[in-house]
Design a protein around this motif. Structure first.
Motif, short mmCIF file in Angstrom:
data_model
loop_
_atom_site.label_atom_id
_atom_site.label_comp_id
_atom_site.label_asym_id
_atom_site.label_seq_id
_atom_site.Cartn_x
_atom_site.Cartn_y
_atom_site.Cartn_z
N TYR A 1 -53.88 21.25 6.75
CA TYR A 1 -55.07 21.36 7.68
C TYR A 1 -55.07 21.97 9.15
O TYR A 1 -55.71 22.08 9.88
N LEU B 1 -62.42 28.67 8.35
CA LEU B 1 -63.53 29.04 7.65
C LEU B 1 -64.79 28.73 8.55
O LEU B 1 -65.62 29.86 8.86
N HIS C 1 -71.50 26.70 1.61
CA HIS C 1 -70.63 27.79 0.89
C HIS C 1 -70.27 27.21 -0.29
O HIS C 1 -69.06 27.67 -0.66
N ASN C 2 -70.66 26.26 -0.91
CA ASN C 2 -70.26 25.81 -2.23
C ASN C 2 -68.64 25.56 -2.36
O ASN C 2 -68.05 25.81 -3.14
N LEU C 3 -68.05 24.93 -1.30
CA LEU C 3 -66.71 24.43 -1.12
C LEU C 3 -66.35 23.07 -1.71
O LEU C 3 -67.37 22.28 -1.72
N GLU C 4 -65.38 22.79 -2.22
CA GLU C 4 -64.77 21.60 -2.45
C GLU C 4 -64.46 21.00 -1.40
O GLU C 4 -63.75 21.58 -0.36
N ASP D 1 -61.00 21.88 -0.18
CA ASP D 1 -60.64 23.31 -0.09
C ASP D 1 -61.23 23.74 1.42
O ASP D 1 -60.83 24.76 1.89
N PHE D 2 -61.83 22.66 1.95
CA PHE D 2 -62.44 23.30 3.27
C PHE D 2 -61.15 23.28 4.42
O PHE D 2 -60.52 22.34 4.67
N THR D 3 -61.25 24.25 5.02
CA THR D 3 -60.27 24.43 6.41
C THR D 3 -60.87 24.89 7.58
O THR D 3 -62.02 25.53 7.45
N TYR E 1 -72.19 22.79 6.26
CA TYR E 1 -71.23 24.20 6.01
C TYR E 1 -70.74 24.06 4.55
O TYR E 1 -70.67 25.04 3.94
N ILE E 2 -69.84 23.01 4.41
CA ILE E 2 -69.22 22.77 3.06
C ILE E 2 -70.14 23.19 2.00
O ILE E 2 -69.87 23.95 0.87
N SER F 1 -63.39 15.37 3.53
CA SER F 1 -62.15 15.74 2.96
C SER F 1 -60.86 14.60 3.38
O SER F 1 -60.23 14.61 2.51
#
Length: 228
Positions: A159, A34, A23-26, A29-31, A19-20, A141
């Motif tokens: 988080y 989302l 969606h091009n997330l760091e 920054d993932f929570t 998923y990370i 993370s």
């Protein structure tokens, strides 16, 4: 160690890693919200705060499947962070436990009343708790946070986790990923909580010949190769 626990640990990290990356997330920054919000929308799952009641016992959460429809009932009287964890717990049931062939299924969470469950159901609930904790804070993370000076309480707040949920997440990380004995995993989590000391995690991840840190990063980077 139960094979089902190890498998669930790996699969849920893979799910969130994908998923990370998608969606091009760091990773930092993932929570959880989302992923959860996207999953509920994609699967057309309804979230309902009108929780069922049985005599004097109040459910924390219930997931009900009827035909092709799934509804998650959540008790709104819980604390915010406990509420967050319960949503992730029920999403885990939806992802792993809801059958495509069964016409009707129900999964209920009455954590204070384990006598309501069979032995198999207790394992199912344990696996859902494990998945929920990883949805909230995946290995990649957690790794990044272990190399910061953030306090235990700052990480929990960032988080959306309760203190007990973060403590248990650290214990499971110590045992299942770093290979710590139970007592050491618990004392390491408590040390981080009370003093901020992360040294034992660093040692188990990257010294004494350990490749845990490199493996977490490699697993994350390679997750994209396993996407559909």
């Amino acid at each position: 160690m139960n094979d089902a626990i190890e498998i669930r640990y790996s699969l849920t990290n893979l799910l969130i890693n994908q998923y990370i990356l998608k969606h091009n997330l760091e990773p930092v920054d993932f929570t959880f919200d989302l992923f959860v919000n996207d999953y509920l929308e994609k699967e057309n799952i309804t979230l309902d705060k009108n929780i069922p009641v049985t005599e004097e016992d109040f459910f924390l959460a219930v997931t009900v499947k009827k035909g092709k429809r799934i509804r998650i009932f959540i008790n709104p009287k819980m604390s915010k962070n406990r509420f967050n964890f319960s949503i992730c717990h029920e999403v885990s049931h939806c992802y792993y436990d809801v059958s495509k062939t069964e016409v009707s299924q129900t999964f209920f969470n009455m954590e204070e009343n384990p006598t309501y469950y069979t032995e198999d159901e207790l394992l199912t609930e344990e696996l859902a708790n494990l998945s929920a904790s990883i949805i909230m804070l995946p290995d990649i993370s957690l790794l990044k946070n272990l190399y910061t000076t953030k306090s235990f309480y700052s990480i929990a707040e960032e988080y959306g986790m309760s203190r007990s949920a973060l403590w248990r997440r650290l214990v499971n990380f110590g045992k299942l990923k770093c290979g710590m004995p139970e007592e050491l995993a618990q004392s390491s989590a408590t040390r981080l909580q009370t003093t901020g000391n992360r040294e034992i995690y660093h040692k188990f991840m990257s010294t004494w010949g350990s490749t845990v840190e490199k493996q977490i990063i490699l697993d994350f980077e390679n997750s994209i190769l396993e996407m559909d």
